[in-house]
Design a protein around this motif. Sequence first.
Motif, PDB file in Angstrom:
ATOM      1  N   CYS A 202       6.906  -3.345  -5.262  1.00 52.37           N
ATOM      2  CA  CYS A 202       7.660  -2.195  -4.772  1.00 52.37           C
ATOM      3  C   CYS A 202       8.852  -1.888  -5.681  1.00 52.37           C
ATOM      4  O   CYS A 202       9.469  -2.785  -6.250  1.00 52.37           O
ATOM      5  CB  CYS A 202       8.119  -2.416  -3.339  1.00 52.37           C
ATOM      6  SG  CYS A 202       9.257  -3.778  -3.090  1.00 52.37           S
ATOM      7  N   LEU A 203       9.115  -0.588  -5.816  1.00 51.92           N
ATOM      8  CA  LEU A 203      10.197  -0.041  -6.631  1.00 51.92           C
ATOM      9  C   LEU A 203       9.957  -0.173  -8.125  1.00 51.92           C
ATOM     10  O   LEU A 203      10.816   0.179  -8.930  1.00 51.92           O
ATOM     11  CB  LEU A 203      11.550  -0.647  -6.228  1.00 51.92           C
ATOM     12  CG  LEU A 203      11.990  -0.265  -4.807  1.00 51.92           C
ATOM     13  CD1 LEU A 203      13.139  -1.152  -4.338  1.00 51.92           C
ATOM     14  CD2 LEU A 203      12.392   1.206  -4.739  1.00 51.92           C
TER      15      LEU A 203
ATOM     16  N   ASN B 216       9.440   2.573  -2.461  1.00 52.80           N
ATOM     17  CA  ASN B 216       9.652   1.399  -1.614  1.00 52.80           C
ATOM     18  C   ASN B 216       8.356   0.842  -1.046  1.00 52.80           C
ATOM     19  O   ASN B 216       8.336  -0.301  -0.580  1.00 52.80           O
ATOM     20  CB  ASN B 216      10.615   1.724  -0.471  1.00 52.80           C
ATOM     21  CG  ASN B 216      12.056   1.440  -0.821  1.00 52.80           C
ATOM     22  OD1 ASN B 216      12.436   0.304  -1.074  1.00 52.80           O
ATOM     23  ND2 ASN B 216      12.869   2.486  -0.843  1.00 52.80           N
ATOM     24  N   VAL B 217       7.292   1.627  -1.026  1.00 51.39           N
ATOM     25  CA  VAL B 217       5.991   1.122  -0.556  1.00 51.39           C
ATOM     26  C   VAL B 217       5.036   1.052  -1.728  1.00 51.39           C
ATOM     27  O   VAL B 217       4.786   2.052  -2.409  1.00 51.39           O
ATOM     28  CB  VAL B 217       5.381   2.009   0.546  1.00 51.39           C
ATOM     29  CG1 VAL B 217       4.072   1.400   1.047  1.00 51.39           C
ATOM     30  CG2 VAL B 217       6.349   2.174   1.700  1.00 51.39           C
ATOM     31  N   TRP B 218       4.541  -0.147  -1.991  1.00 49.46           N
ATOM     32  CA  TRP B 218       3.584  -0.396  -3.074  1.00 49.46           C
ATOM     33  C   TRP B 218       2.361  -1.093  -2.501  1.00 49.46           C
ATOM     34  O   TRP B 218       2.473  -1.952  -1.640  1.00 49.46           O
ATOM     35  CB  TRP B 218       4.233  -1.294  -4.129  1.00 49.46           C
ATOM     36  CG  TRP B 218       3.314  -1.801  -5.205  1.00 49.46           C
ATOM     37  CD1 TRP B 218       3.071  -1.218  -6.415  1.00 49.46           C
ATOM     38  CD2 TRP B 218       2.533  -3.008  -5.186  1.00 49.46           C
ATOM     39  NE1 TRP B 218       2.183  -1.986  -7.149  1.00 49.46           N
ATOM     40  CE2 TRP B 218       1.841  -3.099  -6.414  1.00 49.46           C
ATOM     41  CE3 TRP B 218       2.353  -4.023  -4.246  1.00 49.46           C
ATOM     42  CZ2 TRP B 218       0.987  -4.154  -6.728  1.00 49.46           C
ATOM     43  CZ3 TRP B 218       1.493  -5.080  -4.545  1.00 49.46           C
ATOM     44  CH2 TRP B 218       0.833  -5.139  -5.780  1.00 49.46           C
ATOM     45  N   GLN B 219       1.208  -0.678  -2.992  1.00 54.46           N
ATOM     46  CA  GLN B 219      -0.014  -1.409  -2.668  1.00 54.46           C
ATOM     47  C   GLN B 219      -0.788  -1.695  -3.933  1.00 54.46           C
ATOM     48  O   GLN B 219      -0.893  -0.864  -4.836  1.00 54.46           O
ATOM     49  CB  GLN B 219      -0.895  -0.625  -1.685  1.00 54.46           C
ATOM     50  CG  GLN B 219      -0.358  -0.642  -0.264  1.00 54.46           C
ATOM     51  CD  GLN B 219      -1.335  -0.090   0.738  1.00 54.46           C
ATOM     52  OE1 GLN B 219      -1.815   1.027   0.591  1.00 54.46           O
ATOM     53  NE2 GLN B 219      -1.630  -0.870   1.780  1.00 54.46           N
TER      54      GLN B 219
ATOM     55  N   SER C 232       3.545  -4.372  -0.495  1.00 55.21           N
ATOM     56  CA  SER C 232       4.923  -4.809  -0.684  1.00 55.21           C
ATOM     57  C   SER C 232       5.859  -3.661  -0.327  1.00 55.21           C
ATOM     58  O   SER C 232       5.674  -2.534  -0.807  1.00 55.21           O
ATOM     59  CB  SER C 232       5.144  -5.252  -2.131  1.00 55.21           C
ATOM     60  OG  SER C 232       6.467  -5.694  -2.357  1.00 55.21           O
ATOM     61  N   ILE C 233       6.872  -3.956   0.503  1.00 55.47           N
ATOM     62  CA  ILE C 233       7.740  -2.911   1.043  1.00 55.47           C
ATOM     63  C   ILE C 233       9.206  -3.309   0.859  1.00 55.47           C
ATOM     64  O   ILE C 233       9.622  -4.394   1.249  1.00 55.47           O
ATOM     65  CB  ILE C 233       7.445  -2.667   2.538  1.00 55.47           C
ATOM     66  CG1 ILE C 233       5.983  -2.241   2.717  1.00 55.47           C
ATOM     67  CG2 ILE C 233       8.388  -1.616   3.116  1.00 55.47           C
ATOM     68  CD1 ILE C 233       5.546  -2.122   4.166  1.00 55.47           C
ATOM     69  N   GLY C 234       9.989  -2.414   0.265  1.00 58.36           N
ATOM     70  CA  GLY C 234      11.428  -2.617   0.138  1.00 58.36           C
ATOM     71  C   GLY C 234      12.140  -2.278   1.432  1.00 58.36           C
ATOM     72  O   GLY C 234      11.670  -1.443   2.211  1.00 58.36           O
ATOM     73  N   THR C 235      13.294  -2.908   1.660  1.00 58.61           N
ATOM     74  CA  THR C 235      13.920  -2.838   2.983  1.00 58.61           C
ATOM     75  C   THR C 235      15.294  -2.188   3.014  1.00 58.61           C
ATOM     76  O   THR C 235      15.933  -2.163   4.060  1.00 58.61           O
ATOM     77  CB  THR C 235      14.051  -4.253   3.565  1.00 58.61           C
ATOM     78  OG1 THR C 235      14.792  -5.069   2.663  1.00 58.61           O
ATOM     79  CG2 THR C 235      12.688  -4.887   3.789  1.00 58.61           C
ATOM     80  N   ALA C 236      15.810  -1.671   1.893  1.00 57.89           N
ATOM     81  CA  ALA C 236      17.104  -0.979   1.861  1.00 57.89           C
ATOM     82  C   ALA C 236      18.248  -1.901   2.284  1.00 57.89           C
ATOM     83  O   ALA C 236      18.210  -3.107   2.030  1.00 57.89           O
ATOM     84  CB  ALA C 236      17.056   0.297   2.698  1.00 57.89           C
TER      85      ALA C 236
END
Length: 481
Positions: free
Chosen positions: A231-232, A270-273, A278-282
Amino acid sequence: MAMEFTRRQFFGGLSALLATATAKSYAAATGAGRPNLKFGVLSDIHISPIAYMERFLGGDRASHRVRETDLLEQALRYFDEQGADGVLIAGDIADWGLVGQLQAVADCWYKVFPNGRSARDGRKVEQLFALGNHDFEGFNYGYAKKACGQTKIPKEEILATDMAANWERIFHEPYRPIWQKEVKGYTFIGGHWVSWKGIDGIEAYMKEHGPALKGTRPFFYAQHPQPKDTCLGAWIWGHDDGSSTRALSPYPNAVAFSGHSHKPLTNELNVWQGAFTSIGTATLCQLGTGVGRENSTHVVENHRSVMEYHRGRKGDVTEAAHGQLVSVYDGFLEIERRDFVRGESVGPNWVVPVPAGKEAPFLYANRAAASKVPGPFPEGAKIAVTKAAGKVRLEFPPARAIAGASPIADYEIEAVHEEADVVRTLFTRYVYGPGVFFDATKEKGPIVAEFDAKLFPKGGHFFFRARAHEIFGKFNAAIES
């Protein structure tokens, strides 16, 4: 049986949702029923309450970044109202890594969830916390030393002096470097920070415990740094050494949540597959923006920007603070992105099919292929240019958000110089709009760009072009000055 998604089915269903104004969610629009599980997600809350910190502030008191638990409590109460079965926090809980800071978080938690249960309806709400670098070493960072001056923090006030004993006393549960919990039949795994390389032992842990988790049912993993190359993007600051990516890659049903980067949930990256999700959470603390823009947290090109950078917190005033509410259904997650300052969403819910696979809509390549040109500028829009105080200032209205268009990430500015029969581009730069932390459909502008007047030659004539840019590289039609 888990629901199977193809890209066509997913985007078709999402289009149906967008066309149904009364639908509250994708799940509601598609008749998915009640979620199997709900949990809140936060990160980087950096708690440092002034009442506790007073005893340590012996230097530059203004350098102490006060962080009370008010927004945390607001977020926890929202999760409670929504029926969450747990709350995941992906690190940097205690700003300086001090005992009283973590205790303040626990006090807030048990205020909302006494004995780990909702005061509203008595349901169990699981605490799913992973520690970050600030929790272990924040007391040793420059701003903390500056605030302390000559004051020395006693060892017994430092969490890392005996993290296990402090954790067990504060949260009433065993401390494990890598923990595993079950919530309503779903597995959560968390890795506490050890070093800047990542979570020690996560590859060995997943080799031992992962095979039992294979299948279509998602399991969730929390750590503070971003898993490398997920992610990112590969360029993101603060990713790990790749150990978690290697550990999770055999499991398409794995969903990782990570913090550390402080990037807003308006950022679609922030959302990757890929092999997994995988996800970012800020952060609830201080949102930052991506590098390379004139008003980003860090300017790449020669550090010559004259613009103030965008951040979610200025002084003691928090302007934006993001978190997520995850609803788990058979075959997909629906994720509300929420700003807890304004109490509103920051964009349409993310609907993420799980397990990940080559047809997953959140593969960056699939998202880039499906992305659309941003909406147009208002008819007749032009760039207004003024010169004063050694600066060249541009202002123009934001592009319009329209149905079917991709959300605007930033704006490209091109400066063009004309002299005699020579026309050349002086430079191309990017700026964020003032609403970068909020729902893009509510951006009111104006979009502003400022440049050092020394960048421009004295002779000839120059003019500007501006285009709205979406995160996967598409632009709308330009306007000019």
